[in-house]
Design an enzyme around this catalytic site. Structure first.
Site, PDB file in Angstrom:
ATOM      1  CG  ASP A  69      84.528   1.426  33.602  1.00  0.00           C
ATOM      2  OD1 ASP A  69      83.790   2.020  32.785  1.00  0.00           O
ATOM      3  OD2 ASP A  69      85.227   0.440  33.280  1.00  0.00           O
ATOM      4  CG  ASP A  79      81.081  -5.594  31.613  1.00  0.00           C
ATOM      5  OD1 ASP A  79      80.674  -6.664  32.107  1.00  0.00           O
ATOM      6  OD2 ASP A  79      82.234  -5.472  31.171  1.00  0.00           O
TER       7      ASP A  79
END
Lengths: 404, 404
Positions: B293, B119
C-alpha cells in the site's frame, strides 16, 4: 451519444425530429416550438444544434475553465446534462483560444460532445478584471491572472468564440448595474446594439455557430423595447435577456420579463442568463424563457449546500453528523443514492474533495430533473400546479426560502 | 460485485476457488499459494476475505479518511482495485469509530464492498500528533485536529478497528527511525511483540476480522529474527514487514527483506507497508511479499505527477501546454484514454480539481495494472524479464529514476 431521459425520448416519439432541421446547411441553431402551456404560455420546445438536439426549457451546467468544477463529463452524461456553458474570458486568458483551436475546438479539448454555449467575456471583464475602461471601440482592462493589459471588443469576442467553436456564441454587451440612470442605460443599450451589429459582421463561422444578441435596458420598459427591437432587426438566431439576477428582487425580475418577452420573436430560443433558483426558473419559464445557466449549483455544492425537493440542506450542519439516511432519496444521482448524510458530512468536515463532487453532481441533477419535470408539466398543461408543489416543498415564502 | 480483470478471471478458471476457504467459519483471512515463480521465488497467490477474494501480489489504494482522495468508489471499481486501506488514527479522530460502527461499519459508511485493511494508528501518532509519550501501556499524545489529549494502546487500536470492521487489522507497533541503536531497537521489538499478544487477547471479532502482526527490527538481522519468531509464535493470520521505506536505500530494504522473509510462514500473507515505487514493488515481490500500500500514487497525482510505463511525467511542465497526445495511451483509465496532456496541463494550471481526479485515478490504474502484469509474469515464470522490461522503460538507474 449522450444519454437522454425517458421523458425526452417520449417527446421525440410524440414530436418526431425534423430531418430538414437536423441537416439545415445554413442554420446552426434552430428552435422548434412543440407546445404552449394552456394556462401560462410557457414554451415546450427543442433546439437543434450541430452537436445534438435538446429539449427546453433547460438548464446549462457551467464549466468555467473548460471543466465543470470537480465534475467529470461522464457525471454530466449520467445526470442527463444536455447543454453546457463555458466562459470566453477565462479560456481566452488561460489556456488561450488559439491553443483550444489547435486542440480541435472546445468540444474536443474538454471531451464534451454535446452543445456548448460560450458567453462573450464581457461579464468577467466587469467583475474580475482591473482598471477596465469602456469606449465605443471596446474595453481596455488588465486580466485577473497576471495583470496583463488586454482589449476586448465585439470583434475580439467573436474571434475568440470562433476559435472555441461553441454552438451558441454571445455578443459582447455592457453588463451594467441594475440601478443606473435612464440616460446612462439608454446610451449603453444603444451601444450594445451597435456592438451586436459589429459582432454579426465579424462572425467567421455563421453556418456552424449561432450568435445570440443580449437584450439590456435594466428596469426601464422603453429601453428594453428599444434594445429588443434593435437586436431583432439584426435577425440573430437567438436572444438572451441580460442584466437580470444582479441583485434586483424576484418581483422586479418577473416584471421586466413580463414586458420584455413580447418583443422577442416566437421562433427563436430565449435565454435568461445567470439564474438557478427553482422559483425563478419556473417563473421565468412561465414568461417564455427557454434556456438558463448559473454557477450556483456547483458553487454552493462545493460549500456543502444541497438543493433538494424539501429545500436547501447545509450538510456541514452538526445535525447531519449521525444522520444515516441517504443524502437525497428523491434525486437519482449516484452519490445521493449510495451515501448517507453522515458520510457526506464527514467528507466536508475532513476536507475530502470527493464530497465536492458528490454535492456538485447532486445539485446539478436536482436542477436538471426539475427542468425535466417542468417540461412534463408544460406538456400536461399543469405548470401552475407544478409550481405550487415545487415552491411549497422547496420553501418559497417559508423561512428557508432564502434566495440564492 | 466488483469488476475483476481478465487475467484474474483466468486464474480463477485455472485454480478454482476453494469452497471450504470461501466458507471457513473461523478464519476471516486465508492465504492460498497458487504458484512460485521458478527463477525468483515470487509468490502468485490469493487471499480469501469476508468481502471477496483477491489475487496477489497486489497493491492497495489508500483511503485515509474513508475516501481515496478525490476518487470515487466507482472509479476504484472501474480500474480493478481489489483491496483498499484506510487509516485508523484519522477515522478515530474524525468522525470517530463509534459513529462508523453505528453507520454499520466502514464498508457500508464509505460504500466499498471489497476488503479493507486498517492500520493500527501507530504510524500517524508518531508522525502527525504532538507531545507523544510512549510507555509499556501505550502512547499518550495530542491529536492533530483539535489538540485533544488521547491515548492509544494495543487494546484501544483493536477496539477502534473492531468498530470499523475492517477485514485486516494491524497490531499497534512502535514506528521507529531506521537508524537507532541496537539496544533501543531490541527493547522496541520486544515491546511490539508483547503488544501483539495483548492485541490478540483484546480482539473481539476474530472470526470476522484478521489481526496481522508487524515484524520490526530496523536493519538488524538478529532483531528481525527475534521479532518474526515472537510474532509467529502467536499464530496470527498474516504478517507485515514494518519499519521499511522510511528513508533507507533500496539496497538496504532488499537486504532486510532477504533475511527477514525466511522467518515468515509460507501459508500466510505477507504485507510490506508504504511501498509503491515500481522497482520496489517488483523487488519485494521477488522476495516473497504479497501485499503493498502507499499514498504515493494519489499524493503525487494531486500535484500533477503521472506514473507511466515510460517513467514519471510532471504534467505542469510547460512542454505539455500544447501536447495534444493522449495522457497515457498505454494505461486504460478513462482520463488517460480521453484527454490530452494539454487539457490535463490546463486543468492543473487553472486549479481545476477534476485534474486531480484524472491524475489520481491514472496513477492507481498504472500500479494496479503493473501488479496484474506482475502476477502474469509470475504465472509465466518470466518475472526477471518483466523486471528488466519495466525498469528499463520506467527509468531505473536512469536520470529520471528518482525514488519516490
Amino acid at each position: 451519444m449522450r444519454q437522454i431521459s425517458e421523458f425526452d425520448q417520449f417527446l421525440i416519439d410524440q414530436y418526431p425530429l425534423k430531418e430538414e432541421y437536423l441537416h439545415d446547411p445554413k442554420r446552426p441553431v434552430i428552435y422548434e416550438l412543440l407546445h404552449v402551456e394552456k394556462h401560462t404560455g410557457a414554451r415546450l420546445g427543442r433546439i437543434y444544434t450541430r452537436h445534438g438536439v435538446v429539449h427546453t426549457p433547460m438548464f446549462m451546467p457551467v464549466g468555467t475553465q473548460a471543466s465543470v468544477k470537480n465534475v467529470s463529463p461522464r457525471d454530466l452524461d449520467e445526470i442527463n446534462a444536455q447543454f453546457i456553458l463555458s466562459n470566453t474570458y477565462h479560456l481566452w486568458v488561460r489556456p488561450g483560444d488559439d491553443l483550444i483551436a489547435k486542440a480541435g475546438g472546445l468540444h474536443k479539448f474538454m471531451q464534451w460532445d454535446g452543445p456548448i454555449l460560450t458567453d462573450s467575456g464581457g461579464f468577467q471583464v466587469w467583475s474580475l478584471s482591473n482598471n477596465n475602461k469602456i469606449s465605443e471601440e471596446g474595453v481596455d482592462f488588465r486580466n485577473h491572472v497576471d495583470g496583463s493589459p488586454m482589449f476586448l471588443s465585439p470583434e475580439v469576442a467573436m474571434r475568440i468564440q470562433n476559435n472555441l467553436g461553441s454552438d451558441v456564441m454571445m455578443q459582447l454587451d455592457e453588463a451594467i448595474p441594475y440601478f443606473e440612470s435612464y440616460d446612462y442605460v439608454k446610451n449603453s443599450v444603444e451601444r450594445t446594439t451597435r456592438w451586436a451589429a459589429r459582432a454579426k459582421i465579424a462572425h467567421q463561422r455563421p453556418e456552424e455557430q449561432a450568435l445570440f444578441g443580449i437584450v439590456q435596458g435594466a428596469g426601464f420598459k422603453a429601453l428594453r423595447q428599444l434594445s429588443a427591437e434593435g437586436l431583432v432587426d439584426l435577425d440573430l438566431p437567438g436572444y438572451a435577456v441580460g442584466g437580470l439576477s444582479v441583485g434586483e428582487t424576484k418581483e422586479e425580475m418577473n416584471r421586466v420579463l413580463d414586458f420584455t418577452m413580447p418583443w422577442l420573436p416566437k421562433d427563436k430560443p430565449r435565454y435568461l442568463m445567470g439564474v438557478a433558483a427553482p422559483d425563478s426558473l419556473i417563473d421565468s419559464a412561465i414568461r417564455g424563457i427557454d434556456m438558463f445557466d448559473s454557477v450556483l449549483p456547483t458553487r454552493i455544492g462545493r460549500n456543502g449546500t444541497l438543493m433538494t425537493k424539501q429545500g436547501r440542506i447545509v450538510i456541514t450542519n452538526g445535525k447531519y453528523k449521525d444522520d444515516f439516511s441517504l443524502i437525497d432519496e428523491e434525486t437519482e444521482d449516484f452519490g445521493s443514492q449510495h451515501f448517507t448524510k453522515a458520510y457526506l458530512h464527514h467528507l466536508f468536515k475532513a476536507n475530502e474533495l470527493y464530497g465536492q463532487n458528490i454535492a456538485s453532481v447532486h445539485n446539478l441533477r436536482y436542477l436538471l430533473k426539475l427542468m425535466e419535470d417542468m417540461r412534463r408539466a408544460i406538456y400536461d398543461d399543469n405548470l401552475l400546479d407544478f409550481r405550487q408543489d415545487v415552491l411549497e416543498n422547496y420553501g418559497y415564502n417559508k423561512p428557508n426560502a432564502r434566495l440564492f
